[in-house]
Motif scaffolding. Structure first.
Motif, mmCIF file in Angstrom:
data_model
loop_
_atom_site.group_PDB
_atom_site.id
_atom_site.type_symbol
_atom_site.label_atom_id
_atom_site.label_comp_id
_atom_site.label_asym_id
_atom_site.label_seq_id
_atom_site.Cartn_x
_atom_site.Cartn_y
_atom_site.Cartn_z
ATOM 1 N N GLY A 11 0.832 -1.173 0.013
ATOM 2 C CA GLY A 11 0.139 -0.030 -0.064
ATOM 3 C C GLY A 11 0.820 1.304 -0.037
ATOM 4 N N ALA A 12 2.265 1.168 -0.450
ATOM 5 C CA ALA A 12 3.042 2.414 -0.384
ATOM 6 C C ALA A 12 2.370 3.388 -1.463
ATOM 7 N N GLU A 13 2.585 4.622 -0.908
ATOM 8 C CA GLU A 13 2.181 5.757 -2.009
ATOM 9 C C GLU A 13 3.366 6.196 -2.885
ATOM 10 N N ALA A 14 4.629 5.869 -2.635
ATOM 11 C CA ALA A 14 5.535 6.592 -3.494
ATOM 12 C C ALA A 14 6.859 5.511 -3.436
ATOM 13 N N VAL A 15 7.696 5.596 -4.677
ATOM 14 C CA VAL A 15 8.795 5.282 -4.485
ATOM 15 C C VAL A 15 9.930 6.224 -4.489
ATOM 16 N N TYR A 16 10.901 6.074 -3.689
ATOM 17 C CA TYR A 16 12.084 7.063 -3.756
ATOM 18 C C TYR A 16 13.320 6.388 -4.355
ATOM 19 N N ALA A 17 14.024 7.078 -4.869
ATOM 20 C CA ALA A 17 15.322 6.415 -5.606
ATOM 21 C C ALA A 17 16.560 7.268 -5.896
ATOM 22 N N ASN A 18 17.641 7.093 -6.015
ATOM 23 C CA ASN A 18 18.685 7.947 -6.559
ATOM 24 C C ASN A 18 18.914 7.457 -7.855
ATOM 25 N N ARG A 19 19.373 8.414 -8.925
ATOM 26 C CA ARG A 19 19.696 8.200 -10.134
ATOM 27 C C ARG A 19 20.931 7.636 -10.674
ATOM 28 N N ARG A 20 20.806 6.835 -11.533
ATOM 29 C CA ARG A 20 22.006 6.269 -12.258
ATOM 30 C C ARG A 20 22.145 6.930 -13.581
ATOM 31 N N TYR A 21 23.273 6.825 -14.270
ATOM 32 C CA TYR A 21 23.483 7.713 -15.518
ATOM 33 C C TYR A 21 23.911 6.777 -16.775
ATOM 34 N N GLU A 22 24.011 5.458 -16.588
ATOM 35 C CA GLU A 22 24.271 4.611 -17.566
ATOM 36 C C GLU A 22 23.026 4.373 -18.530
ATOM 37 N N GLN A 34 15.771 2.190 -17.908
ATOM 38 C CA GLN A 34 15.066 1.403 -16.891
ATOM 39 C C GLN A 34 14.139 2.348 -16.047
ATOM 40 N N GLU A 35 14.769 3.754 -15.620
ATOM 41 C CA GLU A 35 14.189 4.750 -14.854
ATOM 42 C C GLU A 35 13.079 4.914 -15.396
ATOM 43 N N ALA A 36 12.726 5.296 -16.648
ATOM 44 C CA ALA A 36 11.683 5.747 -17.270
ATOM 45 C C ALA A 36 10.597 4.608 -17.321
ATOM 46 N N GLU A 37 10.902 3.410 -17.446
ATOM 47 C CA GLU A 37 10.108 2.408 -17.407
ATOM 48 C C GLU A 37 9.422 2.265 -15.951
ATOM 49 N N VAL A 38 10.348 2.327 -15.062
ATOM 50 C CA VAL A 38 9.752 2.209 -13.822
ATOM 51 C C VAL A 38 8.979 3.327 -13.512
ATOM 52 N N ALA A 39 9.307 4.515 -13.566
ATOM 53 C CA ALA A 39 8.534 5.708 -13.578
ATOM 54 C C ALA A 39 7.290 5.667 -14.144
ATOM 55 N N GLU A 40 7.143 5.128 -15.397
ATOM 56 C CA GLU A 40 5.684 4.861 -16.192
ATOM 57 C C GLU A 40 4.919 3.920 -15.234
ATOM 58 N N PHE A 79 13.113 10.907 -7.840
ATOM 59 C CA PHE A 79 14.460 10.597 -7.890
ATOM 60 C C PHE A 79 15.419 11.693 -7.416
ATOM 61 N N SER A 80 16.802 11.200 -6.924
ATOM 62 C CA SER A 80 17.672 12.149 -6.562
ATOM 63 C C SER A 80 19.090 11.971 -6.880
ATOM 64 N N ASN A 81 20.111 12.709 -6.289
ATOM 65 C CA ASN A 81 21.286 12.403 -6.884
ATOM 66 C C ASN A 81 22.379 12.014 -5.617
ATOM 67 N N ALA A 82 22.652 10.780 -5.650
ATOM 68 C CA ALA A 82 23.462 10.277 -4.692
ATOM 69 C C ALA A 82 24.790 10.157 -5.208
ATOM 70 N N ALA A 83 25.082 9.934 -6.362
ATOM 71 C CA ALA A 83 26.246 9.469 -6.871
ATOM 72 C C ALA A 83 27.376 10.536 -7.357
ATOM 73 N N LEU A 84 27.072 11.716 -7.622
ATOM 74 C CA LEU A 84 27.889 12.698 -8.313
ATOM 75 C C LEU A 84 27.711 13.956 -7.309
ATOM 76 N N LEU A 85 29.030 14.692 -7.563
ATOM 77 C CA LEU A 85 28.783 16.274 -7.163
ATOM 78 C C LEU A 85 27.734 17.009 -7.981
ATOM 79 N N PHE A 86 27.804 16.822 -8.978
ATOM 80 C CA PHE A 86 26.830 17.740 -9.877
ATOM 81 C C PHE A 86 26.167 16.678 -11.041
ATOM 82 N N GLU A 87 25.160 17.089 -11.315
ATOM 83 C CA GLU A 87 24.218 16.404 -12.221
ATOM 84 C C GLU A 87 24.848 16.653 -13.571
#
Length: 484
Positions: free
Chosen positions: A96-107, A113-119, A130-138
């Motif tokens: 019954g979760a209302e949201a998914v939270y994730a950090n981006r990947r850039y490959e 995959q992110e686009a498919e999951v979001a859809e 989606f957030s940024n955990a992997a880089l200093l700058f997007e």
């Protein structure tokens, strides 16, 4: 469904296997409900670049460590295998979760995959962030004056430095609500993911690495305290422990670049030059992701498209000799054996080994990139692609193709006493420094005294340096003439 007055959120772990400095977790906690951590093993979702054997070994232990951290906080790590979009939709329905939270990947495959999951998540009536955990700058945040992506490191990094370094994201782990075991969705056991090898080739990994968050923090602390002072002078010496060895921890997100930058700033003091130099290495990692994001074809195709017609001479026997550390060049062979034994190779040796493959042996850089991908614990698609294209002269900011490393003089310069070679090529261990990087020039009596029979105990050079360099330059001239 979870029995909570507030609806839960799913925290979809990817290459961000830490709790501290995790913006997706911070955002999920801010939503106010319980947070259910999830990892989906989806090899098909990785496209052509599913994890190699060494990376799978690291992932297994990183997930075990993350599960232990969560267990101490009263939370499970739910493991699923299969299509990420389908698995997450199932969990949304189960909890019954209302949201998914994730950090981006850039490959490229991860972005798809992110686009498919979001859809799928949005179609189920939930939200996704989606957030940024992997880089200093997007990758899209840094542009040149024309608004285009950079293809040269120095102006790219100068622009980054002008922005200032973002600090680590604060996560209040005390806000994590415990979830009763009876209310947790089903989870696979970690062993069911089949990440560890069937054959016992990974014994040396356990001696070389502590693939945990604690291991990452300990390595960073030791490097800042003891390594920065000598970093500029020692970082190219494979016979010394002069590098941070943080690359696999950064790749799997067990530590983040914001944390590294903050530690460097705090610990630099009188060794600011070393800190600045190391931060530039973090910059190369950023630059590599910048390039991969803007030029997603580069894992298979050269950034400079004209190099698609370069006259490589594919030869399985030459490639195999290189892979096995049997080229007859001690520095290269030491590196390839270190790679096989520990899942890691010193960066200076990576450059020399890569140069030998694509220059002296005229093997396509993609073949080397694939081998590194399977055998490196820090196999990162952005870094791996950029490194190999740099060596082959076909990428951004690349070394000119006509720059051919001499593996002998490189060894004599950066492993002057031969200690690195002695460790990884023990059949040459008794040779004195004068000949350890050029054993074919040693007197026959010395070779006999040292128990070395060239061509038997250790191979003759697979190609002479002068011959190999000449062949590489001839191929380059042929390539240039064909294009003129």
């Amino acid at each position: 469904m979870l029995s909570s007055p507030a609806r839960p959120s799913l925290l979809w772990f990817r290459l961000d296997l830490r709790l501290e400095d995790n913006p997706a977790l911070a955002d999920a906690l801010a939503a106010g409900g319980p947070v259910l951590p999830v990892f989906v093993h989806d090899p098909a979702g990785e496209g052509a670049w599913a994890l190699g054997g060494a990376s799978r070994w690291w992932l297994h232990h990183a997930l075990a460590d993350l599960a232990d951290q969560l267990d101490r906080l009263g939370l499970p790590l739910i493991l699923r295998e299969g299509d990420a979009s389908g698995c997450l939709r199932e969990l949304l329905a189960e909890t019954g979760a209302e949201a998914v939270y994730a950090n981006r990947r850039y490959e490229p495959a991860a972005i798809a995959q992110e686009a498919e999951v979001a859809e799928g998540v949005l179609a189920s009536g939930a939200k996704i962030y989606f957030s940024n955990a992997a880089l200093l700058f997007e990758p899209w945040e840094i542009r040149n004056k024309s608004g285009n992506p950079f293809q040269v490191f120095t102006p790219y990094w100068r622009t980054c430095r002008e922005q200032g370094w973002p600090g680590p994201v604060r996560v209040d782990l005390k806000k994590l609500a415990k979830i009763p075991a009876k209310e947790c969705p089903r989870s696979l056991a970690l062993d069911e993911l089949g990440l560890l090898p069937d054959k016992d080739w990974d014994a040396g990994f356990y001696e070389a690495w502590q693939p945990t968050r604690e291991g990452a923090l300990a390595r960073l602390e030791t490097f800042v305290r003891e390594g920065l002072d000598e970093y500029e002078g020692e970082r190219d010496r494979p016979d010394q422990d002069g590098t941070s060895r943080l690359s696999p921890y950064l790749h799997f997100g067990q530590i983040g670049p914001r944390e590294v930058a903050a530690a460097l700033k705090q610990g630099a003091g009188a060794v600011a030059a070393g800190a600045d130099k190391y931060l530039a290495e973090i910059g190369w990692r950023e630059f590599s992701h910048h390039l991969l994001y803007h030029f997603p074809q580069t894992p298979e195709a050269p950034l400079r498209p004209e190099f698609a017609d370069f006259p490589w001479r594919e030869n399985a026997d030459l490639l195999r000799a290189w892979q096995r550390g049997r080229t007859g060049y001690p520095l290269v062979d030491a590196g390839m054996r270190q790679l096989w034994s520990t899942g890691w190779m010193h960066n200076r040796v990576r450059m020399v080994a890569a140069s030998l493959l694509v220059k002296h042996l005229l093997q396509p850089w993609q073949a080397g990139a694939r081998w590194f991908w399977d055998t490196l614990v820090d196999a990162d698609l952005a870094n791996n692609t950029q490194g190999w294209q740099w060596t082959a002269g076909c990428g951004a900011d690349a070394a000119p193709y006509f720059r051919v490393f001499n593996p002998v003089t490189q060894g004599e310069r950066f492993d002057p006493q031969g200690d690195y070679v002695r460790r990884w090529v023990p059949e040459l261990a008794k040779l004195p420094p004068k000949f350890i990087h050029r054993p074919w020039e040693a007197p026959a009596s010395l070779l006999e005294d040292c128990g070395v029979v060239l061509g038997n105990d250790y191979p003759e050079p697979i190609v002479g340096h002068v011959e190999g360099r000449g062949r590489a330059l001839a191929a380059f001239e042929k390539f240039k003439s064909a294009r003129s």
